[in-house]
Design a protein around this motif. Structure first.
Motif, PDB file in Angstrom:
ATOM      1  N   THR A   1       0.836  -1.199   0.000  1.00  0.00           N
ATOM      2  CA  THR A   1       0.000   0.000   0.000  1.00  0.00           C
ATOM      3  C   THR A   1       0.873   1.251   0.000  1.00  0.00           C
ATOM      4  N   CYS A   2       0.276   2.347  -0.440  1.00  0.00           N
ATOM      5  CA  CYS A   2       1.001   3.616  -0.513  1.00  0.00           C
ATOM      6  C   CYS A   2      -0.025   4.735  -0.593  1.00  0.00           C
ATOM      7  N   SER A   3       0.297   5.883  -0.024  1.00  0.00           N
ATOM      8  CA  SER A   3      -0.644   7.001   0.005  1.00  0.00           C
ATOM      9  C   SER A   3      -0.677   7.778  -1.313  1.00  0.00           C
ATOM     10  N   VAL A   4       0.275   7.531  -2.210  1.00  0.00           N
ATOM     11  CA  VAL A   4       0.337   8.283  -3.461  1.00  0.00           C
ATOM     12  C   VAL A   4      -0.807   7.882  -4.391  1.00  0.00           C
ATOM     13  N   ARG A   5      -1.436   8.879  -5.004  1.00  0.00           N
ATOM     14  CA  ARG A   5      -2.593   8.663  -5.873  1.00  0.00           C
ATOM     15  C   ARG A   5      -2.125   8.420  -7.314  1.00  0.00           C
ATOM     16  N   PRO A   6      -2.324   7.217  -7.843  1.00  0.00           N
ATOM     17  CA  PRO A   6      -1.845   6.895  -9.193  1.00  0.00           C
ATOM     18  C   PRO A   6      -2.368   7.823 -10.282  1.00  0.00           C
ATOM     19  N   GLU A   7      -3.612   8.287 -10.148  1.00  0.00           N
ATOM     20  CA  GLU A   7      -4.203   9.099 -11.211  1.00  0.00           C
ATOM     21  C   GLU A   7      -3.556  10.475 -11.348  1.00  0.00           C
ATOM     22  N   LEU A   8      -2.724  10.859 -10.359  1.00  0.00           N
ATOM     23  CA  LEU A   8      -2.045  12.155 -10.446  1.00  0.00           C
ATOM     24  C   LEU A   8      -0.574  12.019 -10.841  1.00  0.00           C
ATOM     25  N   LEU A   9      -0.121  10.806 -11.099  1.00  0.00           N
ATOM     26  CA  LEU A   9       1.283  10.615 -11.484  1.00  0.00           C
ATOM     27  C   LEU A   9       1.588  11.224 -12.846  1.00  0.00           C
ATOM     28  N   ASN A  10       0.668  11.095 -13.797  1.00  0.00           N
ATOM     29  CA  ASN A  10       0.893  11.685 -15.119  1.00  0.00           C
ATOM     30  C   ASN A  10       0.903  13.214 -15.084  1.00  0.00           C
ATOM     31  N   PRO A  11      -0.082  13.869 -14.462  1.00  0.00           N
ATOM     32  CA  PRO A  11      -0.014  15.331 -14.367  1.00  0.00           C
ATOM     33  C   PRO A  11       1.223  15.825 -13.629  1.00  0.00           C
ATOM     34  N   LEU A  12       1.641  15.095 -12.615  1.00  0.00           N
ATOM     35  CA  LEU A  12       2.838  15.469 -11.860  1.00  0.00           C
ATOM     36  C   LEU A  12       4.075  15.370 -12.741  1.00  0.00           C
ATOM     37  N   ALA A  13       4.181  14.288 -13.510  1.00  0.00           N
ATOM     38  CA  ALA A  13       5.323  14.126 -14.414  1.00  0.00           C
ATOM     39  C   ALA A  13       5.343  15.212 -15.473  1.00  0.00           C
ATOM     40  N   ALA A  14       4.171  15.573 -15.993  1.00  0.00           N
ATOM     41  CA  ALA A  14       4.080  16.625 -17.009  1.00  0.00           C
ATOM     42  C   ALA A  14       4.516  17.966 -16.439  1.00  0.00           C
ATOM     43  N   LEU A  15       4.133  18.245 -15.206  1.00  0.00           N
ATOM     44  CA  LEU A  15       4.507  19.499 -14.558  1.00  0.00           C
ATOM     45  C   LEU A  15       6.018  19.596 -14.365  1.00  0.00           C
ATOM     46  N   VAL A  16       6.620  18.520 -13.861  1.00  0.00           N
ATOM     47  CA  VAL A  16       8.067  18.524 -13.629  1.00  0.00           C
ATOM     48  C   VAL A  16       8.827  18.557 -14.954  1.00  0.00           C
ATOM     49  N   SER A  17       8.298  17.882 -15.959  1.00  0.00           N
ATOM     50  CA  SER A  17       8.924  17.905 -17.285  1.00  0.00           C
ATOM     51  C   SER A  17       8.988  19.325 -17.829  1.00  0.00           C
ATOM     52  N   LYS A  18       7.907  20.054 -17.705  1.00  0.00           N
ATOM     53  CA  LYS A  18       7.866  21.434 -18.196  1.00  0.00           C
ATOM     54  C   LYS A  18       8.802  22.328 -17.400  1.00  0.00           C
ATOM     55  N   ALA A  19       8.783  22.193 -16.080  1.00  0.00           N
ATOM     56  CA  ALA A  19       9.603  23.052 -15.225  1.00  0.00           C
ATOM     57  C   ALA A  19      11.094  22.775 -15.386  1.00  0.00           C
ATOM     58  N   SER A  20      11.443  21.524 -15.655  1.00  0.00           N
ATOM     59  CA  SER A  20      12.855  21.143 -15.785  1.00  0.00           C
ATOM     60  C   SER A  20      13.352  21.222 -17.223  1.00  0.00           C
ATOM     61  N   ASN A  21      12.422  21.423 -18.157  1.00  0.00           N
ATOM     62  CA  ASN A  21      12.755  21.430 -19.587  1.00  0.00           C
ATOM     63  C   ASN A  21      13.391  20.109 -20.003  1.00  0.00           C
ATOM     64  N   ARG A  22      12.894  19.030 -19.405  1.00  0.00           N
ATOM     65  CA  ARG A  22      13.338  17.678 -19.736  1.00  0.00           C
ATOM     66  C   ARG A  22      12.165  16.916 -20.359  1.00  0.00           C
TER      67      ARG A  22
END
Length: 378
Positions: free
Chosen positions: A248-269
């Motif tokens: 088990t884990c408290s992280v919500r799977p449905e927000l992993l994609n939006p989170l990755a997209a946000l970090v990708s944009k901010a890091s320019n990666r």
């Protein structure tokens, strides 16, 4: 399996990736998204970097997020002073523990390092901070020294320790043996955090092996962002622990994609198309055998359920496509076609699909069918 606890360090170790520097606004936005996604703790910066960094950290601290926050510090009093000034109540203090780093970075002996970290811990605790200790280059440290240091710092009041495979020199069997031995020789209420780098592509495997051996916390970054080959990817360890280890884990799977997209944009990666969990193409199928199986039973060729991540599988056409894929694409366009027409479309796909840069869409099928009689007469 036990509950996985995540300490994400995208805003500290992730930002140490070459060419990555988050603005204060970006750091705040990422922190808010990490909190919304259910991350339990985040390491949000290095106060010793200066006033601008301290202001960014203080800005996040003032948000009143549910997740715990920590800062990263050296075993230096001025670092701890800067950490205190940010308003973050948790100071993580890192110290080299391998013989090579103790000598090269500090010019000290193991005994001197022990005294150094004990003084720093005491200084932080006296300021009312929660203190955890990071063992830098733990994977190359003497095992007995690690045990003795952990037990001494435990007596001094520390309960959380980070085992860092800083140079990515462990393989899963090795890290499992090391963690198992260390956990067996320290008090039961010690919480061990595993921090792996990915130089050999083993960060996820090593992290999972360490967790199975007794580590409690996984240190991660979003999409594995970090120096050199990066760190353990948040989304990979979360979904692996859940699906493969039934944990088990408290992280919500449905927000992993939006989170990755946000970090990708901010890091320019750019996120690679085939990046596990969050890549654009990881649920896209072309193979006729796979599509045929998926249309009959979703579990036939998909262990990972894309709907958990807020997405779904999709099909594309190419030289590997089969009759089922063509029929499905036509049905989506409400186009009726007989066996001979589908055979004709498959033949066209084999020819056009050999061009690796050509994306074949359902509109192409529609266009080909419009010229179907003429094509047969050639």
């Amino acid at each position: 399996m036990s509950r996985l606890r995540v300490c994400d360090t995208t805003l500290r170790d992730g930002e140490q990736a070459p060419g990555v520097a988050f603005s204060a606004e970006e750091k705040t936005e990422i922190a808010v998204m990490l909190d919304l996604a259910g991350v339990e703790q985040a390491e949000i910066g290095i106060p010793a970097m200066g006033k601008a960094e301290c202001r960014s950290i203080a800005r996040i601290a003032a948000l009143g997020l549910q997740m715990k926050l920590m800062t990263w510090n050296r075993a230096v009093f001025s670092d701890i002073d800067a950490a205190e000034s940010t308003g973050v109540g948790w100071a993580h203090i890192s110290v080299p523990v391998s013989t090579v780093q103790i000598k090269a970075k500090l010019g000290m002996t193991s005994a001197q390092v022990t005294e150094l970290i004990r003084r720093s811990v005491d200084y932080g605790l006296c300021k009312g901070l929660t203190v955890s200790v990071g063992f830098e280059d733990a994977s190359r440290a003497d095992g007995l020294f690690l045990e003795q240091l952990t037990n001494q710092l435990y007596r001094d009041g520390v309960r959380r320790f980070r085992y860092a495979d800083t140079l990515s020199v462990h393989h899963p069997a090795a890290i499992a043996a090391r963690i198992d031995r260390l956990v067996a020789r320290v008090p039961q209420d010690v919480e061990l955090e595993i921090h792996c780098h990915n130089d050999y592509g083993l960060a996820l495997a090593n992290t999972l092996a360490a967790l199975q051996a007794g580590a409690v916390w996984a240190s991660t970054t979003v999409s594995g962002l970090g120096e050199r080959a990066g760190n353990t990817a948040l989304e990979e360890v979360v979904m692996s622990w859940k699906d493969l280890y039934q944990g088990t884990c408290s992280v919500r799977p449905e927000l992993l994609n939006p989170l990755a997209a946000l970090v990708s944009k901010a890091s320019n990666r750019i996120i690679p198309e085939g990046k596990p969990i969050v890549g654009d193409m990881v649920f896209v199928h072309e193979s006729g055998i796979h599509i045929n199986g998926l249309l009959k039973e979703r579990a036939a060729y998909q262990a990972l359920d894309p709907t958990e991540l807020g997405t779904d599988h999709s099909f594309v056409l190419g030289k590997h496509s089969g009759r089922s894929a063509v029929q499905y694409m036509l049905e989506q366009e409400r186009i009726k076609a007989g066996p001979d027409e589908i055979k004709f479309l498959l033949e066209r796909l084999r020819l056009v699909g050999e061009d690796p840069k050509r994306v074949i869409r359902s509109t192409d099928l529609k266009h080909w069918l419009q010229h179907y009689p003429a094509e047969l007469s050639k």
